[in-house]
Each structure stands twice: as structure tokens, then as C-alpha cells.
Scaffold this motif. Structure first.
Motif, PDB file in Angstrom:
ATOM      1  N   ASP A 106     -61.140  28.425  52.845  1.00  0.00           N
ATOM      2  CA  ASP A 106     -61.764  27.794  51.873  1.00  0.00           C
ATOM      3  C   ASP A 106     -62.708  26.825  52.021  1.00  0.00           C
ATOM      4  OD1 ASP A 106     -59.447  26.000  52.788  1.00  0.00           O
ATOM      5  OD2 ASP A 106     -58.732  25.578  51.405  1.00  0.00           O
ATOM      6  N   TYR A 107     -62.646  26.310  54.029  1.00  0.00           N
ATOM      7  CA  TYR A 107     -62.855  25.418  54.359  1.00  0.00           C
ATOM      8  C   TYR A 107     -64.955  25.017  54.232  1.00  0.00           C
ATOM      9  CZ  TYR A 107     -58.885  21.750  55.143  1.00  0.00           C
ATOM     10  OH  TYR A 107     -58.282  21.172  54.596  1.00  0.00           O
ATOM     11  N   VAL A 108     -65.250  26.754  53.998  1.00  0.00           N
ATOM     12  CA  VAL A 108     -66.465  26.788  54.116  1.00  0.00           C
ATOM     13  C   VAL A 108     -67.383  26.434  53.448  1.00  0.00           C
ATOM     14  CG1 VAL A 108     -66.176  29.312  54.859  1.00  0.00           C
ATOM     15  CG2 VAL A 108     -66.664  28.789  53.382  1.00  0.00           C
ATOM     16  N   PHE A 109     -66.269  26.019  51.621  1.00  0.00           N
ATOM     17  CA  PHE A 109     -67.086  25.064  51.274  1.00  0.00           C
ATOM     18  C   PHE A 109     -66.752  23.729  51.019  1.00  0.00           C
ATOM     19  CE2 PHE A 109     -65.906  28.500  49.318  1.00  0.00           C
ATOM     20  CZ  PHE A 109     -66.893  29.588  48.981  1.00  0.00           C
ATOM     21  N   ASP A 110     -67.612  22.721  50.282  1.00  0.00           N
ATOM     22  CA  ASP A 110     -68.162  20.963  50.422  1.00  0.00           C
ATOM     23  C   ASP A 110     -66.958  20.362  49.613  1.00  0.00           C
ATOM     24  OD1 ASP A 110     -68.956  21.341  47.967  1.00  0.00           O
ATOM     25  OD2 ASP A 110     -70.639  20.915  48.935  1.00  0.00           O
ATOM     26  N   GLY A 111     -65.714  21.306  48.191  1.00  0.00           N
ATOM     27  CA  GLY A 111     -65.592  21.223  47.499  1.00  0.00           C
ATOM     28  C   GLY A 111     -65.566  19.963  46.628  1.00  0.00           C
ATOM     29  N   THR A 112     -67.275  19.769  45.652  1.00  0.00           N
ATOM     30  CA  THR A 112     -67.103  19.715  45.329  1.00  0.00           C
ATOM     31  C   THR A 112     -67.289  20.379  43.591  1.00  0.00           C
ATOM     32  OG1 THR A 112     -70.245  20.328  45.294  1.00  0.00           O
ATOM     33  CG2 THR A 112     -69.112  18.108  46.556  1.00  0.00           C
ATOM     34  N   LYS A 113     -67.171  21.631  43.541  1.00  0.00           N
ATOM     35  CA  LYS A 113     -67.447  21.763  42.822  1.00  0.00           C
ATOM     36  C   LYS A 113     -66.338  21.967  41.191  1.00  0.00           C
ATOM     37  CE  LYS A 113     -67.613  27.217  40.646  1.00  0.00           C
ATOM     38  NZ  LYS A 113     -67.454  27.965  41.722  1.00  0.00           N
ATOM     39  N   ASP A 121     -70.488  31.139  45.891  1.00  0.00           N
ATOM     40  CA  ASP A 121     -71.222  30.192  45.803  1.00  0.00           C
ATOM     41  C   ASP A 121     -71.605  29.536  47.175  1.00  0.00           C
ATOM     42  OD1 ASP A 121     -70.581  29.213  42.636  1.00  0.00           O
ATOM     43  OD2 ASP A 121     -68.363  28.947  43.844  1.00  0.00           O
ATOM     44  N   ALA A 122     -72.211  28.910  46.561  1.00  0.00           N
ATOM     45  CA  ALA A 122     -73.122  28.066  48.257  1.00  0.00           C
ATOM     46  C   ALA A 122     -72.109  27.359  49.319  1.00  0.00           C
ATOM     47  CB  ALA A 122     -74.475  27.210  47.889  1.00  0.00           C
ATOM     48  N   VAL A 123     -71.890  27.709  50.601  1.00  0.00           N
ATOM     49  CA  VAL A 123     -71.312  27.389  51.409  1.00  0.00           C
ATOM     50  C   VAL A 123     -71.909  26.077  51.937  1.00  0.00           C
ATOM     51  CG1 VAL A 123     -70.231  29.472  51.618  1.00  0.00           C
ATOM     52  CG2 VAL A 123     -72.120  28.306  52.871  1.00  0.00           C
ATOM     53  N   ASN A 124     -71.001  24.982  52.296  1.00  0.00           N
ATOM     54  CA  ASN A 124     -71.281  23.876  52.663  1.00  0.00           C
ATOM     55  C   ASN A 124     -70.647  23.071  53.751  1.00  0.00           C
ATOM     56  OD1 ASN A 124     -72.794  21.590  53.003  1.00  0.00           O
ATOM     57  ND2 ASN A 124     -72.736  20.388  51.102  1.00  0.00           N
ATOM     58  N   PRO A 125     -70.036  23.437  54.807  1.00  0.00           N
ATOM     59  CA  PRO A 125     -68.925  23.015  55.185  1.00  0.00           C
ATOM     60  C   PRO A 125     -69.164  21.239  55.591  1.00  0.00           C
ATOM     61  CG  PRO A 125     -70.115  24.940  57.137  1.00  0.00           C
ATOM     62  CD  PRO A 125     -70.735  25.109  55.385  1.00  0.00           C
ATOM     63  N   GLN A 126     -67.998  20.435  55.564  1.00  0.00           N
ATOM     64  CA  GLN A 126     -67.910  19.027  56.271  1.00  0.00           C
ATOM     65  C   GLN A 126     -67.028  18.857  57.409  1.00  0.00           C
ATOM     66  OE1 GLN A 126     -69.598  17.201  53.515  1.00  0.00           O
ATOM     67  NE2 GLN A 126     -70.592  19.226  53.273  1.00  0.00           N
ATOM     68  N   ASN A 127     -66.943  19.971  58.481  1.00  0.00           N
ATOM     69  CA  ASN A 127     -66.356  19.564  59.501  1.00  0.00           C
ATOM     70  C   ASN A 127     -66.650  20.922  60.613  1.00  0.00           C
ATOM     71  OD1 ASN A 127     -63.900  21.927  58.977  1.00  0.00           O
ATOM     72  ND2 ASN A 127     -62.788  20.256  57.916  1.00  0.00           N
ATOM     73  N   VAL A 128     -66.764  19.900  61.897  1.00  0.00           N
ATOM     74  CA  VAL A 128     -66.584  21.309  62.783  1.00  0.00           C
ATOM     75  C   VAL A 128     -65.651  22.650  62.561  1.00  0.00           C
ATOM     76  CG1 VAL A 128     -66.390  21.718  64.750  1.00  0.00           C
ATOM     77  CG2 VAL A 128     -67.080  19.777  64.249  1.00  0.00           C
ATOM     78  N   TYR A 129     -64.539  22.568  62.103  1.00  0.00           N
ATOM     79  CA  TYR A 129     -63.652  24.200  61.760  1.00  0.00           C
ATOM     80  C   TYR A 129     -63.774  24.741  60.810  1.00  0.00           C
ATOM     81  CZ  TYR A 129     -59.800  26.747  59.906  1.00  0.00           C
ATOM     82  OH  TYR A 129     -59.053  28.062  59.432  1.00  0.00           O
ATOM     83  N   GLY A 130     -64.794  23.871  59.827  1.00  0.00           N
ATOM     84  CA  GLY A 130     -65.921  24.814  58.834  1.00  0.00           C
ATOM     85  C   GLY A 130     -66.901  25.420  59.065  1.00  0.00           C
ATOM     86  N   ARG A 131     -67.592  25.395  59.877  1.00  0.00           N
ATOM     87  CA  ARG A 131     -68.309  25.339  60.414  1.00  0.00           C
ATOM     88  C   ARG A 131     -68.712  26.966  61.294  1.00  0.00           C
ATOM     89  NH1 ARG A 131     -70.064  19.884  60.111  1.00  0.00           N
ATOM     90  NH2 ARG A 131     -69.937  19.821  62.314  1.00  0.00           N
ATOM     91  N   SER A 132     -67.655  26.608  62.393  1.00  0.00           N
ATOM     92  CA  SER A 132     -66.814  27.358  63.083  1.00  0.00           C
ATOM     93  C   SER A 132     -66.642  28.742  62.054  1.00  0.00           C
ATOM     94  CB  SER A 132     -66.019  27.030  64.071  1.00  0.00           C
ATOM     95  OG  SER A 132     -64.936  26.871  63.496  1.00  0.00           O
TER      96      SER A 132
END
Length: 295
Positions: A106-113, A121-132
Motif C-alpha cells: 500500500d505504500y506505493v500510494f501517498d495516502g491523500t485519497k 489510481d496514481a502511485v506516489n510513494p513517500q518513502n524509499v521502501y515504497g519507491r523500491s
């Protein structure tokens, strides 16, 4: 391909999800279950060699770099294990004509929805783990191999490192605990993930023709419902058969700073999974009760 003709390569067998998959995948093929000593995803050359030696018709990859905060200062290892290694597995699966099952977050999302996230939905990870983890998803899709990518959330179980075990340990040591109350998600039992995965793969065994071509893609797979970390902790302690329960204090994220930023809301919609495979996840509270009883 029938189950008796299928070899399944399972990574991370000592992890939370891998341990459960080693059991739930029995009967779907010959399971070659490897721990890190036998298949280290940080060694991309070894990853290729193992896949070519085993020659699986299906690769199931729950192994991952899961230390979310440590990843902020260990970017290279997180990206290699979560981003590059899944791409190598996918390339080798494509070369063999095999399929790949992989787990994302779930961390591929930014949590603003305002509402549950769907797969498109558009992905926007907020940390390195999510980006990886997102890099791993993208590498698998780009490979063109047959694949199922299951995004899950807040994974816990009776082994490894997770929120449930941390709360039980701290609760036994302290009279009071402060837990974040403004992050929302779905706590998902590792056994739920394994059981639903096995059910989906059983359908692939009995299906005719182009099952993988028709069903390849990204799916959300989490428990039904949602809660906060604070309320998750409260539910855990309600199920403990003891008079000693810590007093819980609800705090905002700002009062518990961490190296990695977490999404404030990472609820996932499982509608696509439900529609495609006629499966419904259990409610998170029901799964937690079963998990605690199993302890």
C-alpha cells in the motif's frame, strides 16, 4: 499444466508470508521453498542461477526488504532486493515460459485519497521502501512475463517482526503505550495472504487455455475493513487472556517521528480481486481473532 507437472519456486520461506505459503501451496505442485541462505535476492547473479537450476513453471516471491525506516539510509539494498531482483525473476520467468506471483505494498500510494485506493489510481510513494516496491512492480510489468502482483497492507503474523508481536512484547513490559491514531489501513494476517494466493493459483491449475494472459496484472489483496494503528493495538489487547493490559494513548503521527514518512490513509479496494477470482477477504478483526487463537 496440471499440479503434478508444476514446480513452484518459493522465496523467503522463513518470512511471515513465505512461511504460510510453504503450507498453503502444497498440492498445487512440487514446492521448492528457499530461505535467504539458498536464494539471496541481494545477489542478482545467484537469483538467475537458482531459477535456471530449478526451472520452475511458477515463481512465488514474498521475499522482500521490509525494514521501512532502515531503507531510508540503506537505499541501495532496498532497491536491489525490492526493485531489481523482482525484475530478474520476471526476466527469467519470461525466458522459461513461467509465471510470477509477487507481493507489493500500500505504500506505493501517498495516502491523500479520500476513500480506498484502486489498482489504477496514481502511485506516489513517500518513502524509499515504497519507491523500491514500485520499481519492482514496474520491472515485472515491463518484462512481459505472466504475472500476478498482489499489493497488501500492514502485514502481521505470529513470526518475524511486525506490529502484533511488537505490541505484545511492549505490552508485557510497560504499563502505558502511545500509539499513532491518524494513520488508517487494513491489518492483514499473513495466513490470509497465503490462503487467498493459493485459492487464486488453484484456479489457474484447473482453468483451460489462456488463464494467465487473461488474468495477469496488479490486484489489491488486504483484509476487509480498516482501522488505525491505535485501534489495532486496542483490538490486540482485548484478545489477551490476562488482567495486565497497558493503558493506550492515542497520539498523532507528528508526535512519533520516524525516518520514513507513512501515508495517512492507505486503504485498498479489493473489488478487482473479488470480481476476477470470486474471493472475499475476511474482516481484519475476524482474522486477528483467529491469529490470536492460533498463538
Amino acid at each position: 499444466m496440471s499440479a503434478d507437472q508444476r514446480t513452484i519456486l518459493l522465496t523467503g520461506v522463513n518470512g511471515q508470508v513465505g512461511f504460510e505459503l510453504a503450507r498453503s501451496l502444497q498440492g498445487l505442485g512440487k514446492v521448492v521453498a528457499l530461505a535467504r541462505a539458498g536464494l539471496d535476492l541481494s545477489d542478482l547473479g545467484q537469483v538467475r542461477r537458482v531459477v535456471r537450476d530449478v526451472k520452475p513453471s511458477l515463481i512465488v516471491n514474498p521475499a522482500a526488504y521490509t525494514a521501512v525506516d532502515k531503507a531510508e539510509s540503506d537505499v541501495g539494498a532496498a532497491m536491489r532486493i525490492n526493485g531489481e531482483a523482482p525484475g530478474v525473476l520476471a526476466e527469467e520467468a519470461k525466458r522459461l515460459g513461467a509465471a510470477l506471483v509477487h507481493y507489493s505494498t500500500d505504500y506505493v500510494f501517498d495516502g491523500t485519497k479520500d476513500g480506498a485506493y484502486v489498482e489504477d489510481d496514481a502511485v506516489n510513494p513517500q518513502n524509499v521502501y515504497g519507491r523500491s516496491k514500485l520499481a519492482g512492480e514496474q520491472a515485472i510489468v515491463a518484462s512481459g512475463c505472466d504475472h500476478l502482483i498482489f499489493r497488501t497492507s500492514w502485514v502481521y503474523g505470529t513470526r518475524g517482526k511486525n506490529f502484533l508481536l511488537t505490541m505484545l512484547k511492549l505490552g508485557a513490559e510497560r504499563d502505558e503505550l502511545s500509539v499513532v491514531a491518524d494513520q488508517i489501513g487494513a491489518p492483514t494476517w499473513s495466513k490470509t495472504i497465503a490462503a487467498l494466493t493459493a485459492n487464486v493459483l488453484a484456479q489457474s491449475v484447473t482453468a483451460e487455455g489462456q488463464w494467465w494472459k487473461q488474468n495477469s496484472g496488479i490486484y489489491h489483496l488486504s483484509a476487509h475493513g480498516s482501522t488505525s494503528w491505535h485501534d489495532f493495538a486496542a483490538a490486540i489487547f482485548e484478545l489477551i487472556d490476562t488482567r495486565k493490559r497497558p493503558l493506550l494513548h492515542a497520539i498523532p503521527t507528528a508526535s512519533y517521528p520516524t525516518p520514513a514518512k507513512r501515508p495517512s490513509s492507505s486503504r485498498l479496494s479489493n473489488d478487482k480481486l473479488n470480481l476476477a477470482f470470486r474471493l472475499r477477504s475476511p474482516d481484519w478483526k475476524d482474522a486477528l481473532q483467529l491469529c490470536m487463537a492460533e498463538r
